[in-house]
Motif scaffolding. Structure first.
Motif, PDB file in Angstrom:
ATOM      1  N   ALA A  48     -56.564 -22.222 -15.331  1.00 51.17           N
ATOM      2  CA  ALA A  48     -56.462 -22.465 -16.773  1.00 51.17           C
ATOM      3  C   ALA A  48     -56.896 -21.207 -17.508  1.00 51.17           C
ATOM      4  N   TYR A  49     -56.131 -20.832 -18.527  1.00 48.17           N
ATOM      5  CA  TYR A  49     -56.428 -19.603 -19.270  1.00 48.17           C
ATOM      6  C   TYR A  49     -56.288 -19.889 -20.761  1.00 48.17           C
ATOM      7  N   PRO A  50     -57.219 -19.381 -21.591  1.00 48.75           N
ATOM      8  CA  PRO A  50     -57.151 -19.620 -23.030  1.00 48.75           C
ATOM      9  C   PRO A  50     -56.273 -18.596 -23.750  1.00 48.75           C
ATOM     10  N   ILE A  51     -55.255 -19.071 -24.428  1.00 53.61           N
ATOM     11  CA  ILE A  51     -54.350 -18.223 -25.193  1.00 53.61           C
ATOM     12  C   ILE A  51     -54.742 -18.289 -26.666  1.00 53.61           C
ATOM     13  N   TRP A  52     -54.922 -17.136 -27.289  1.00 54.46           N
ATOM     14  CA  TRP A  52     -55.236 -17.076 -28.721  1.00 54.46           C
ATOM     15  C   TRP A  52     -53.951 -17.303 -29.516  1.00 54.46           C
ATOM     16  N   THR A  53     -53.970 -18.296 -30.406  1.00 56.41           N
ATOM     17  CA  THR A  53     -52.773 -18.630 -31.181  1.00 56.41           C
ATOM     18  C   THR A  53     -52.839 -18.145 -32.618  1.00 56.41           C
ATOM     19  N   GLY A  54     -53.908 -17.459 -32.974  1.00 56.90           N
ATOM     20  CA  GLY A  54     -54.067 -16.980 -34.350  1.00 56.90           C
ATOM     21  C   GLY A  54     -55.028 -17.818 -35.149  1.00 56.90           C
TER      22      GLY A  54
END
Length: 211
Positions: free
Chosen positions: A89-95
């Motif tokens: 699992a990896y956290p993606i920055w969405t703004g």
């Protein structure tokens, strides 16, 4: 004298009664003001959750992909360190917050040859062009506030340390490549001396239930 003393005593009682009403009013005002201030603070603090991207708005790409992880070191640079996990699992920055995505994860950091000077703009632009050539759509290009990063679970940050080691105070570019059979997420973080890119290959979102 007796009449004067009675008058002063009455004034003192009235004064105490008036003072007794004031703290109750101030307490109510303080409670209201405190709630308003907290609501304002909550509204301004980006969250580590509830920032999911609506994938239905991303056009489906049929551009040739090649082999996983699809993007590599920018031209003229090498790879210093890399790691691939079949399921993570990896956290993606969405703004506005982080969306944790599960799938096959590849993380890598750049190496700069001795005869070359690192350029943040050069590597960011190279990776941006490479991802967009695959049909990627940029969903974020900004720094993540420290409170939002701090909300990420410690275990997640530890497991994904290679892909997150320079996340504080540096610009993050995030992309989505939507395919008919998968969703590919790419995140790029660069500081003054290196760039780190992460690719997550996830299954496509479930189809909406039939009406």
């Amino acid at each position: 004298m007796k009449k004067l003393s009675s008058t002063l005593a009455m004034l003192a009682v009235l004064g105490l009664a008036a003072c007794g009403d004031k703290p109750a009013k101030n307490e109510a005002e303080a409670t209201t003001d405190g709630a308003a201030m907290q609501a304002g603070a909550d509204a301004k603090t980006p969250s580590a959750v509830a920032a999911n991207v609506d994938l239905s708005l991303i056009p489906v790409s049929t551009a040739p992909l090649g082999a996983f992880p699809y993007v590599g070191a920018p031209a003229g640079y090498g790879v210093r360190d890399e790691k691939t996990m079949d399921l993570a699992a990896y956290p993606i920055w969405t703004g506005t917050g982080f969306q944790t995505v599960e799938g096959k994860v590849h993380m890598a950091s750049s190496a700069t040859p001795e005869d070359k000077t690192f350029s943040r703009l050069e590597v960011q632009r190279s990776l941006d062009e490479a991802v967009k050539a695959l049909g990627g759509v940029q969903i974020a290009n900004s720094e993540a506030p420290n409170p939002a990063i701090d909300e990420l679970p410690q275990a997640l940050r530890s497991d994904m340390n290679l892909g997150l080691m320079i996340i504080y105070g540096n610009p993050i570019s995030a992309y989505v490549i939507r395919r008919p059979d998968k969703t590919i997420w790419v995140q790029v973080i660069a500081d003054a001396s290196q760039v780190i890119w992460t690719v997550v290959e996830a299954p496509p979102p479930p189809a909406p239930p039939a009406a």
